[in-house]
Design a protein around this motif. Structure first.
Motif, mmCIF file in Angstrom:
data_model
loop_
_atom_site.group_PDB
_atom_site.id
_atom_site.type_symbol
_atom_site.label_atom_id
_atom_site.label_comp_id
_atom_site.label_asym_id
_atom_site.label_seq_id
_atom_site.Cartn_x
_atom_site.Cartn_y
_atom_site.Cartn_z
ATOM 1 N N SER A 14 0.831 -1.202 0.000
ATOM 2 C CA SER A 14 0.000 0.000 0.000
ATOM 3 C C SER A 14 0.870 1.259 0.000
ATOM 4 C CB SER A 14 -0.978 0.001 1.173
ATOM 5 O OG SER A 14 -0.311 -0.003 2.389
ATOM 6 N N VAL A 15 2.026 1.218 0.632
ATOM 7 C CA VAL A 15 2.944 2.361 0.611
ATOM 8 C C VAL A 15 3.551 2.517 -0.785
ATOM 9 C CG1 VAL A 15 5.158 3.241 1.479
ATOM 10 C CG2 VAL A 15 3.457 2.337 3.072
ATOM 11 N N ALA A 18 0.809 3.939 -3.205
ATOM 12 C CA ALA A 18 0.037 5.113 -2.783
ATOM 13 C C ALA A 18 0.435 6.352 -3.573
ATOM 14 C CB ALA A 18 0.246 5.358 -1.290
ATOM 15 N N PRO A 20 1.165 10.462 -3.839
ATOM 16 C CA PRO A 20 1.858 11.357 -2.900
ATOM 17 C C PRO A 20 0.918 11.905 -1.820
ATOM 18 C CG PRO A 20 2.554 11.826 -5.132
ATOM 19 C CD PRO A 20 1.424 10.835 -5.232
ATOM 20 N N ASP A 22 -1.766 10.426 -0.595
ATOM 21 C CA ASP A 22 -2.050 9.347 0.349
ATOM 22 C C ASP A 22 -0.842 9.068 1.250
ATOM 23 O OD1 ASP A 22 -4.683 8.950 -0.459
ATOM 24 O OD2 ASP A 22 -4.109 7.519 -2.017
ATOM 25 N N LEU A 23 0.362 9.198 0.706
ATOM 26 C CA LEU A 23 1.568 9.002 1.524
ATOM 27 C C LEU A 23 1.641 10.048 2.636
ATOM 28 C CD1 LEU A 23 4.264 8.139 -1.168
ATOM 29 C CD2 LEU A 23 3.338 6.607 0.589
ATOM 30 N N THR A 24 1.300 11.287 2.305
ATOM 31 C CA THR A 24 1.296 12.345 3.319
ATOM 32 C C THR A 24 0.271 12.033 4.398
ATOM 33 O OG1 THR A 24 2.038 13.969 1.704
ATOM 34 C CG2 THR A 24 1.016 14.835 3.709
ATOM 35 N N MET A 26 -0.715 9.087 5.265
ATOM 36 C CA MET A 26 -0.138 7.989 6.053
ATOM 37 C C MET A 26 0.858 8.529 7.079
ATOM 38 S SD MET A 26 0.638 5.039 3.257
ATOM 39 C CE MET A 26 -0.623 4.378 2.202
ATOM 40 N N LEU A 27 1.636 9.535 6.685
ATOM 41 C CA LEU A 27 2.583 10.131 7.629
ATOM 42 C C LEU A 27 1.847 10.793 8.791
ATOM 43 C CD1 LEU A 27 5.236 11.688 5.213
ATOM 44 C CD2 LEU A 27 5.576 9.762 6.770
#
Length: 133
Positions: A14-15, A18, A20, A22-24, A26-27
């Motif tokens: 998923s990472v 993902a 950009p 969605d990655l943010t 997640m962070l």
């Protein structure tokens, strides 16, 4: 090679897949998870766990800071807020200060919630622009 932990494989995939945005998100969610674990550790007087989780949260804040595009005006304001959060996390770690941790947490919750809305609006605009509506 067989995957020993399907959940871990799912998380890694998923990472890797993902966007950009969605990655943010997640962070932000990861940071909040570590802040909650640190809060619990402070309440339980578990200094090692507190330190570990606050350092993980600080690492996420550092990552958010280095990914800002400083050519954009809002990034300068976000940088100041991220730096404030980072300082509050250091204060929480050094002084076992729940109030400092909660102050940092409230800012990160607000960032996360706003970011969710940005992603939602972006997807709606993309969906509409592509003629899907």
């Amino acid at each position: 090679m067989a995957v020993s932990n399907p959940y871990q494989a799912y998380q890694e995939n998923s990472v890797l897949t993902a966007s950009p945005g969605d990655l943010t998100l997640m962070l932000y969610n990861g940071c909040l998870k570590f802040l909650n674990l640190a809060k619990k550790a402070i309440e339980e007087k578990n200094i090692t766990e507190k330190n570990t989780n606050l350092q993980k949260a600080q690492n996420i804040i550092n990552e958010l800071m280095v990914t800002l595009n400083m050519d954009i005006e809002i990034s300068k304001q976000m940088m100041a807020l991220y730096d404030f959060v980072r300082i509050k996390l250091i204060e929480a770690n050094v002084k076992n200060d729940l109030a400092a941790l909660e102050e940092a947490e409230s800012i990160m919750i607000e960032f996360r919630d706003i970011w969710k809305e940005v992603i939602k609006l972006n997807r709606q605009q993309t969906y509409t622009k592509d003629g899907q509506v």
